[in-house]
Design a protein around this motif. Structure first.
Motif, PDB file in Angstrom:
ATOM      1  N   PHE A  10       0.868  -1.112   0.092  1.00 60.36           N
ATOM      2  CA  PHE A  10       0.076  -0.033  -0.074  1.00 60.36           C
ATOM      3  C   PHE A  10       0.879   1.070  -0.010  1.00 60.36           C
ATOM      4  N   ASP A  11       1.891   1.551   0.892  1.00 61.21           N
ATOM      5  CA  ASP A  11       2.572   2.433   1.160  1.00 61.21           C
ATOM      6  C   ASP A  11       3.453   2.544  -0.507  1.00 61.21           C
ATOM      7  N   GLY A  12       3.825   1.490  -0.792  1.00 63.61           N
ATOM      8  CA  GLY A  12       4.583   1.585  -2.262  1.00 63.61           C
ATOM      9  C   GLY A  12       3.759   2.232  -3.477  1.00 63.61           C
ATOM     10  N   ILE A  13       2.644   1.445  -3.350  1.00 66.36           N
ATOM     11  CA  ILE A  13       1.659   2.276  -4.411  1.00 66.36           C
ATOM     12  C   ILE A  13       1.383   3.956  -4.210  1.00 66.36           C
ATOM     13  N   MET A  14       0.974   3.962  -3.046  1.00 67.76           N
ATOM     14  CA  MET A  14       0.715   5.373  -2.684  1.00 67.76           C
ATOM     15  C   MET A  14       1.753   6.414  -3.125  1.00 67.76           C
ATOM     16  N   HIS A  15       3.210   5.958  -2.586  1.00 70.16           N
ATOM     17  CA  HIS A  15       4.285   6.752  -3.009  1.00 70.16           C
ATOM     18  C   HIS A  15       4.348   7.020  -4.554  1.00 70.16           C
ATOM     19  N   ASN A  16       4.066   5.961  -5.404  1.00 67.60           N
ATOM     20  CA  ASN A  16       4.251   6.347  -6.635  1.00 67.60           C
ATOM     21  C   ASN A  16       3.239   6.941  -7.073  1.00 67.60           C
ATOM     22  N   LEU A  17       2.132   7.059  -6.617  1.00 69.39           N
ATOM     23  CA  LEU A  17       0.972   7.699  -7.252  1.00 69.39           C
ATOM     24  C   LEU A  17       1.187   9.205  -6.984  1.00 69.39           C
ATOM     25  N   LYS A  18       1.682   9.264  -5.901  1.00 69.17           N
ATOM     26  CA  LYS A  18       2.155  10.940  -5.329  1.00 69.17           C
ATOM     27  C   LYS A  18       3.214  11.625  -6.058  1.00 69.17           C
ATOM     28  N   ASN A  19       3.757  10.551  -6.859  1.00 64.82           N
ATOM     29  CA  ASN A  19       4.947  11.125  -7.505  1.00 64.82           C
ATOM     30  C   ASN A  19       4.911  10.870  -9.103  1.00 64.82           C
ATOM     31  N   ASN A  20       3.418  10.656  -9.362  1.00 66.42           N
ATOM     32  CA  ASN A  20       3.037  10.758 -10.844  1.00 66.42           C
ATOM     33  C   ASN A  20       3.799   9.608 -11.612  1.00 66.42           C
ATOM     34  N   ILE A  21       3.883   8.293 -10.633  1.00 72.82           N
ATOM     35  CA  ILE A  21       4.471   7.254 -11.383  1.00 72.82           C
ATOM     36  C   ILE A  21       3.327   6.290 -11.598  1.00 72.82           C
ATOM     37  N   PHE A  22       2.834   5.795 -12.918  1.00 71.30           N
ATOM     38  CA  PHE A  22       1.603   5.396 -13.078  1.00 71.30           C
ATOM     39  C   PHE A  22       1.697   3.967 -13.717  1.00 71.30           C
ATOM     40  N   SER A  23       0.891   3.095 -13.613  1.00 72.54           N
ATOM     41  CA  SER A  23       0.893   1.640 -14.178  1.00 72.54           C
ATOM     42  C   SER A  23      -0.281   1.784 -14.983  1.00 72.54           C
ATOM     43  N   PRO A  24      -0.469   1.026 -16.353  1.00 75.12           N
ATOM     44  CA  PRO A  24      -1.570   1.079 -17.113  1.00 75.12           C
ATOM     45  C   PRO A  24      -2.753   0.371 -16.355  1.00 75.12           C
ATOM     46  N   ILE A  25      -2.416  -0.742 -15.628  1.00 74.07           N
ATOM     47  CA  ILE A  25      -3.398  -1.433 -14.747  1.00 74.07           C
ATOM     48  C   ILE A  25      -3.208  -1.716 -13.389  1.00 74.07           C
ATOM     49  N   TYR A  26      -4.351  -1.543 -12.647  1.00 67.75           N
ATOM     50  CA  TYR A  26      -4.381  -1.706 -11.154  1.00 67.75           C
ATOM     51  C   TYR A  26      -5.513  -2.728 -10.982  1.00 67.75           C
ATOM     52  N   ILE A  27      -4.791  -3.843 -10.412  1.00 72.24           N
ATOM     53  CA  ILE A  27      -6.094  -4.721  -9.982  1.00 72.24           C
ATOM     54  C   ILE A  27      -5.930  -4.727  -8.210  1.00 72.24           C
ATOM     55  N   LEU A  28      -6.880  -4.383  -7.867  1.00 68.89           N
ATOM     56  CA  LEU A  28      -7.034  -4.226  -6.367  1.00 68.89           C
ATOM     57  C   LEU A  28      -7.880  -5.154  -5.467  1.00 68.89           C
ATOM     58  N   MET A  29      -7.445  -6.186  -4.813  1.00 67.93           N
ATOM     59  CA  MET A  29      -8.285  -7.244  -4.533  1.00 67.93           C
ATOM     60  C   MET A  29      -8.202  -7.557  -3.059  1.00 67.93           C
ATOM     61  N   GLY A  30      -9.228  -8.214  -2.475  1.00 73.35           N
ATOM     62  CA  GLY A  30      -8.972  -8.759  -1.159  1.00 73.35           C
ATOM     63  C   GLY A  30     -10.054  -8.489  -0.191  1.00 73.35           C
ATOM     64  N   GLU A  31     -10.007  -9.032   0.920  1.00 67.99           N
ATOM     65  CA  GLU A  31     -11.061  -8.871   2.059  1.00 67.99           C
ATOM     66  C   GLU A  31     -10.965  -7.628   2.763  1.00 67.99           C
ATOM     67  N   GLU A  32      -9.995  -6.958   2.863  1.00 64.55           N
ATOM     68  CA  GLU A  32      -9.899  -5.616   3.442  1.00 64.55           C
ATOM     69  C   GLU A  32     -10.220  -4.356   2.437  1.00 64.55           C
ATOM     70  N   GLY A  33     -11.521  -3.698   2.683  1.00 64.46           N
ATOM     71  CA  GLY A  33     -11.591  -2.704   1.576  1.00 64.46           C
ATOM     72  C   GLY A  33     -11.052  -1.540   1.777  1.00 64.46           C
TER      73      GLY A  33
END
Length: 342
Positions: A10-33
């Protein structure tokens, strides 16, 4: 040999997003919403400007679309922005999710596709997930276990320069549970209430601001059982029986099972009388955490500990209705505590 792909956090994904580093696809899954919502909401509100969102951002719910429709949308080029953003919420309800597989093999480079799959996880063996892992982000948001909650509470507060004692952390964990949205809300409420001169969370503060009785809670019950304090344990059980919303069989069964399970392991430790060695053997972070096990081993034999674990399993089954058509949870609670203490 190629390096193993790093598992996204989670921290790594948020760090990249805040630094405008994007991926073409994000699959976010799991029991904790909670983490799924945090990531998708950040993308929804920050990747494109408000003006750009009107033309180049689409937010849909899985029940309203099919995988083929999402693939068609994702293939379109942006109109007014450098990229298109497509967010699919509640994707577990989407029809023909597998139709996205072909798109994932060759995604539109100017599209940012977010698939939010809650209350479970897609198989890592599925072709969609395998394709997404190669060119994008696959993040599984796992539910915290009950035994992880006190440590998680402590870490959350530490990053905000707030300290908390073990009893207070256990009180919050037992009362609030693993719903992170509610848990963080309660912790933030405590942080706001702290004076600038004393940034410590105490049992008195938890009692005042969260509504947990500092003397009658699962943590105190465990303490009474560890020390074989019959009077204190029965007072707490009576209080729970009269106030089921405050404490119940269902709230302290996992706590007691975890304790006696670890104590059974402690009996097999090579040097169980040495606090540091026992802490390392049980993988307990602090020496303080093993003191209860040392006390427990003085008060309960290994044979009794094994019998208690068997009784805990029996009571857990009965609490779920197995071979138990009539006994109430309150009576099961009393039966269990009597068995442990005598």
């Amino acid at each position: 040999m190629a390096d193993k792909k790093t598992v996204p956090t989670f921290d790594g994904i948020m760090h990249n997003l805040k630094n405008n580093i994007f991926s073409p696809i994000y699959i976010l899954m799991g029991e904790e919403g909670y983490y799924i919502d945090q990531i998708s909401n950040y993308i929804q509100h920050h990747v494109l400007s408000v003006d750009q969102q009107a033309f180049d951002q689409t937010v849909v719910f899985g029940a309203d679309v099919s995988g083929a429709q999402i693939a068609d949308l994702a293939m379109q080029f942006p109109m007014m922005a450098p990229r298109r953003v497509i967010i699919v919420k509640e994707a577990q309800a989407m029809r023909s999710l597998d139709k996205l597989e072909r798109y994932a093999l060759k995604p539109q480079p100017k599209t940012l596709l977010v698939v939010c799959y809650k209350n479970g996880a897609m198989s890592r063996r599925s072709k969609l997930v395998a394709a997404a892992e190669k060119i994008g982000v696959v993040f599984e948001s796992k539910k915290l276990r009950n035994w992880q909650l006190p440590g998680h509470i402590r870490s959350y507060l530490t990053t905000r320069k707030v300290s908390i004692d073990d009893k207070s952390a256990a009180m919050i964990a037992d009362n609030v549970g693993a719903d992170l949205s509610r848990l963080y809300s309660e912790l933030d409420k405590l942080i706001i209430a702290l004076p600038d001169s004393d940034r410590r969370v105490t049992p008195e503060m938890v009692e005042k601001h969260i509504g947990v009785n500092k003397d009658f809670n699962s943590f105190e019950l465990r303490d009474a059982i560890v020390n074989r304090d019959v009077l204190k344990a029965n007072r707490i059980i009576k209080y729970f029986d009269n106030n089921p919303k405050v404490g119940s069989l269902y709230s302290f069964l996992p706590l007691l099972f975890g304790f006696f399970q670890n104590m059974m392991l402690a009996y097999y430790a090579p040097n169980r009388t040495d606090q540091n060695a026992l802490a390392a053997y049980l993988d307990v972070r602090s020496v303080w955490g093993v003191k209860d096990y040392l006390t427990g081993m003085r008060n309960y034999t290994g044979r009794k500990t094994m019998q208690i674990l068997q009784k805990l399993r029996e009571i857990d089954a009965k609490s779920k209705g197995l071979d138990n058509p009539f006994t109430s949870s309150g009576d099961l609670m009393k039966e269990l505590i009597f068995f442990i203490l005598h």
